[in-house]
Scaffold this active site. Structure first.
Site, PDB file in Angstrom:
ATOM      1  N   ASP A 218      20.035   6.532 -46.381  1.00 29.65           N
ATOM      2  CA  ASP A 218      19.135   7.202 -47.319  1.00 29.65           C
ATOM      3  C   ASP A 218      19.806   8.497 -47.756  1.00 29.65           C
ATOM      4  OD1 ASP A 218      18.901   8.979 -45.269  1.00 29.65           O
ATOM      5  OD2 ASP A 218      16.789   8.596 -44.875  1.00 29.65           O
TER       6      ASP A 218
ATOM      7  N   ASP B 234      12.733  -1.090 -45.045  1.00 32.99           N
ATOM      8  CA  ASP B 234      13.132  -0.403 -43.810  1.00 32.99           C
ATOM      9  C   ASP B 234      11.912   0.342 -43.319  1.00 32.99           C
ATOM     10  OD1 ASP B 234      13.413   1.964 -45.845  1.00 32.99           O
ATOM     11  OD2 ASP B 234      13.521   2.881 -43.861  1.00 32.99           O
TER      12      ASP B 234
END
Lengths: 358, 358
Positions: free
Chosen positions: A74, A253
């Site tokens: 991320d 996720d």
């Protein structure tokens, strides 16, 4: 999806490996027992510890932690807002203080691209502002404009820089817009126009009702190209995953399977087990008769309850493997059902079953 | 040694599974990766949690925790003195308060036999008083007499009761006597006269200098029958293990490999590593090039250091497997060297090497 570290079959769930480790799980268990195809690393955490110099000397995160399959990072944007001790946003980027030692740092669209290049993720995420919930229209509108300007800067920097370790890296842009239809549509159209290899939806599962999340997801998946993976960030429960697959989501996720595991919450095909409950105390049946991992057959419910009550490390290990195994089974089964045309009816049955409290 | 749960090759090290779990290690890792042949359970802990009713309903500890190889339980005597909130000793037994909830309990030679019968250990230990160090002669003398009277009561109760789950159980008596030669000799002779299947030495490694420990061990192993296993309780470092094997010891248990692992201390053939040290920060070599377990080859020193610094659960998992693997390798290699007649010279070399700080 193809990456230089192997292919990924969608829909897929990505276990979260915050600091370069999926908590309480060995890499070989991820591969051989859970069947993980791709894991996630957190840029914010990895940047602070072990730091870029160590990761770069190791030859990237794959070499550092021994995970040789695909890896996604991320952008750190979410953690700056949820974790850091203090932060200040500007057009340029975000100044923040580390939650570990209070040290001061600066993330910008440009250096976050460089950082993820250095971590060595196969899939790199754009640097964005993840708006909180609730969020007024004015704030959401300005934030979205900033996120779009940052995206352009991310893409420029990404295209001007090279892969670092001899394998391809790709950049996913992120749709924002809080729970405002117009903003979500506008953002999805902007992101779609970038023609990226895959696209993500951020800023959901931050406290809004599930119905709002599904509505926004549906709006956006109708606009994002269907022939590219669509990634719903930070979602969610098994039910959320199933419902979002129905809406066209390909990638997920979430810390939920591992975090809840550490608190004794087990997801199963037949519902949710809180293993701390007295009722499991002398239930010597296997952990999950439908489970796909070794822990499901080798340990009993009563034994796991005992370990959890005693704060034994093995409790987190067993429950994490179980939950991740369930998530990976779920997306694999969804894929099979999509291919053989029975997804919708199966999904409706599973959503009912899996929401039950056992 | 033969038990109904399989044979044990001596010398052997027994990983400590306090509450029915060797901390941070899966049962299949103990068997397949570490090569453990027998593990230890703590009567004091198991009696308090999960409690005898649960263990009995499960069909014994083997069934409860899924460990199907030999199992030894201590008698709880040591924990009453080291852990419990309060205790009072009498001829009859020991009243103590649980360190968990302060509840009051009573252990006697008789009920400790019954408890270990119910836990289902293959090897059951006599209930004794483990004297502290230092300990004056008077106290040691009286304590030893009590321990011997308790042993007789243990043996009577043991012989009057049956195995519980269809496999043989055996009782080991324990030599005490602090660091007093005369007492140790007297105790060893008394214990030897009982003609047990195996004999233990307790009350060492409680703070006395290593030389005292070795001197007492040597005295006692010269008296205990050589054709029966001699078990040195709660010992020790790899060097202690090697030196004690040289003195005739066949069995060991210690929390050191797992407890030190959780603090980042690794034992290797070449010496001791404190993985927290800055020097390992960017050492990307494998954890232990001589290591026998998967963690030694699959993870680097720098990665383990990172995990430990971040308090990640995987750190304890990796380091525990490594250390236990090293201990089991050590006793296996010692056996090989004893058989081929090269033990003494090998032991002297290893003692030098393994005491080094790396």
């Amino acid at each position: 999806m193809q990456t230089d570290h192997g292919s990924i079959e969608t829909p897929i769930f990505m276990p979260v490996g915050t600091a370069g480790t999926v908590k309480a799980v060995h890499q070989r268990e991820l591969k051989n027992d859970i069947g993980a195809q791709i894991i996630l690393g957190n840029t914010y955490h990895l940047y602070l510890r072990p730091g870029l110099s160590i990761i770069e000397q190791a030859g990237g995160l794959h070499k550092f932690n021994g995970w040789d399959k695909p890896l996604l990072t991320d952008s750190g944007g979410y953690q700056i807002f949820s974790l850091s001790a203090q932060r200040r946003l500007s057009e340029e980027g975000a100044i923040f203080k580390s939650h570990i030692d209070g040290s001061k740092h600066f993330f910008s669209p440009e250096n976050v691209m460089d950082i993820q290049r250095t971590i060595g993720a196969d899939i790199i995420m754009a640097f964005d502002e993840c708006t909180p919930y609730p969020c007024d229209l004015d704030y959401a509108e300005n934030s979205l404009a900033l996120t779009h300007r940052w995206l352009d800067r991310c893409m420029t920097r990404f295209s001007e820089t090279d892969q670092k370790y001899g394998y391809q890296q790709t950049l996913f842009p992120i749709v924002q817009g809080s729970v405002y239809k117009d903003l979500r549509i506008k953002s999805a159209e902007y992101i779609a126009s970038k023609n990226a290899f895959g696209n993500a939806i951020g800023g959901l599962s931050v406290g809004e009702p599930a119905e709002e999340m599904y509505a926004m997801t549906e709006l956006v998946t109708n606009i994002l190209p269907k022939d590219r993976p669509r990634y719903l960030m930070g979602v969610g429960t098994p039910v959320n995953v199933l419902e979002s697959i129905a809406l066209g989501i390909d990638m997920f996720d979430c810390v939920m399977p591992t975090r809840n595991a550490r608190h004794g919450l087990l997801f199963t095909q037949n519902g949710i087990i809180n293993i701390r409950n007295e009722k499991w105390k002398n239930d010597f049946s296997v952990l999950d008769e439908n489970g796909t991992t070794f822990v499901d057959q080798e340990y009993s419910k009563a034994y796991l309850r005992h370990l959890l009550v005693c704060n034994e490390l093995l409790a987190a290990q067993i429950a994490s493997i179980h939950n991740l195994g369930l998530y990976l089974w779920l997306v694999k089964e969804a894929r099979k059902r999509i291919i053989d045309g029975t997804f919708a009816s199966w999904k409706n049955k599973m959503v009912q079953q899996m929401a039950t409290r056992l």
